[in-house]
Design a protein around this motif. Structure first.
Motif, PDB file in Angstrom:
ATOM      1  N   PHE A 188      -3.582  11.248   0.904  1.00 57.46           N
ATOM      2  CA  PHE A 188      -3.845  10.028   1.644  1.00 57.46           C
ATOM      3  C   PHE A 188      -3.063   8.842   1.094  1.00 57.46           C
ATOM      4  O   PHE A 188      -3.441   7.697   1.308  1.00 57.46           O
ATOM      5  CB  PHE A 188      -5.343   9.708   1.598  1.00 57.46           C
ATOM      6  N   SER A 189      -1.948   9.089   0.436  1.00 60.64           N
ATOM      7  CA  SER A 189      -1.216   7.999  -0.209  1.00 60.64           C
ATOM      8  C   SER A 189      -0.369   7.193   0.778  1.00 60.64           C
ATOM      9  O   SER A 189      -0.161   6.008   0.577  1.00 60.64           O
ATOM     10  CB  SER A 189      -0.326   8.547  -1.321  1.00 60.64           C
ATOM     11  N   ASP A 190       0.131   7.812   1.843  1.00 60.36           N
ATOM     12  CA  ASP A 190       0.995   7.109   2.792  1.00 60.36           C
ATOM     13  C   ASP A 190       0.445   7.268   4.202  1.00 60.36           C
ATOM     14  O   ASP A 190       0.902   8.099   4.977  1.00 60.36           O
ATOM     15  CB  ASP A 190       2.418   7.655   2.718  1.00 60.36           C
ATOM     16  N   LEU A 191      -0.547   6.469   4.550  1.00 60.29           N
ATOM     17  CA  LEU A 191      -1.152   6.569   5.869  1.00 60.29           C
ATOM     18  C   LEU A 191      -0.318   5.880   6.934  1.00 60.29           C
ATOM     19  O   LEU A 191      -0.334   6.273   8.096  1.00 60.29           O
ATOM     20  CB  LEU A 191      -2.554   5.968   5.846  1.00 60.29           C
ATOM     21  N   ASP A 192       0.439   4.836   6.581  1.00 60.52           N
ATOM     22  CA  ASP A 192       1.237   4.116   7.568  1.00 60.52           C
ATOM     23  C   ASP A 192       2.545   4.832   7.882  1.00 60.52           C
ATOM     24  O   ASP A 192       3.108   4.636   8.954  1.00 60.52           O
ATOM     25  CB  ASP A 192       1.541   2.704   7.068  1.00 60.52           C
ATOM     26  N   GLY A 193       3.041   5.641   6.986  1.00 61.36           N
ATOM     27  CA  GLY A 193       4.304   6.340   7.223  1.00 61.36           C
ATOM     28  C   GLY A 193       4.206   7.334   8.363  1.00 61.36           C
ATOM     29  O   GLY A 193       5.107   7.429   9.195  1.00 61.36           O
ATOM     30  N   ALA A 194       3.126   8.080   8.430  1.00 60.58           N
ATOM     31  CA  ALA A 194       2.963   9.046   9.510  1.00 60.58           C
ATOM     32  C   ALA A 194       2.756   8.347  10.844  1.00 60.58           C
ATOM     33  O   ALA A 194       3.181   8.852  11.886  1.00 60.58           O
ATOM     34  CB  ALA A 194       1.786   9.964   9.208  1.00 60.58           C
ATOM     35  N   ALA A 195       2.122   7.195  10.835  1.00 62.18           N
ATOM     36  CA  ALA A 195       1.906   6.459  12.080  1.00 62.18           C
ATOM     37  C   ALA A 195       3.218   5.862  12.592  1.00 62.18           C
ATOM     38  O   ALA A 195       3.443   5.801  13.799  1.00 62.18           O
ATOM     39  CB  ALA A 195       0.881   5.362  11.864  1.00 62.18           C
ATOM     40  N   ALA A 196       4.091   5.441  11.713  1.00 59.54           N
ATOM     41  CA  ALA A 196       5.362   4.851  12.127  1.00 59.54           C
ATOM     42  C   ALA A 196       6.404   5.917  12.447  1.00 59.54           C
ATOM     43  O   ALA A 196       7.351   5.655  13.187  1.00 59.54           O
ATOM     44  CB  ALA A 196       5.896   3.927  11.043  1.00 59.54           C
ATOM     45  N   ARG A 197       6.244   7.111  11.917  1.00 58.67           N
ATOM     46  CA  ARG A 197       7.222   8.180  12.136  1.00 58.67           C
ATOM     47  C   ARG A 197       7.289   8.607  13.597  1.00 58.67           C
ATOM     48  O   ARG A 197       8.318   9.060  14.085  1.00 58.67           O
ATOM     49  CB  ARG A 197       6.872   9.372  11.246  1.00 58.67           C
ATOM     50  N   ILE A 231       9.988   6.596  15.628  1.00 63.12           N
ATOM     51  CA  ILE A 231      11.407   6.739  15.325  1.00 63.12           C
ATOM     52  C   ILE A 231      12.052   7.643  16.367  1.00 63.12           C
ATOM     53  O   ILE A 231      11.591   8.745  16.637  1.00 63.12           O
ATOM     54  CB  ILE A 231      11.600   7.309  13.906  1.00 63.12           C
ATOM     55  N   ASP A 232      13.135   7.172  16.952  1.00 65.91           N
ATOM     56  CA  ASP A 232      13.834   7.921  17.989  1.00 65.91           C
ATOM     57  C   ASP A 232      14.934   8.758  17.352  1.00 65.91           C
ATOM     58  O   ASP A 232      15.905   8.231  16.804  1.00 65.91           O
ATOM     59  CB  ASP A 232      14.421   6.944  19.011  1.00 65.91           C
TER      60      ASP A 232
END
Length: 51
Positions: free
Chosen positions: A31-40, A43-44
């Motif tokens: 659970f260290s990078d919750l925002d990275g998966a949401a922003a991924r 990405i186009d």
């Protein structure tokens, strides 16, 4: 009444196993990078569209 005496320890044991699994995942950095998966998702990737 005997079924309650049988099912209550099983339910408590399953809850403790779930809590242990949560703390194990927390320790491993799940659970260290919750925002990275949401922003991924935003990405186009143009390389995948045109082979």
């Amino acid at each position: 009444m005997t079924s309650l005496a049988f099912l209550l320890p099983i339910a408590l044991g399953m809850g403790l196993c779930g809590l242990a699994a949560f703390f194990w995942a927390l320790k491993r950095g799940q659970f260290s990078d919750l925002d990275g998966a949401a922003a991924r998702i935003l990405i186009d990737d143009e390389e995948d569209i045109h082979p």
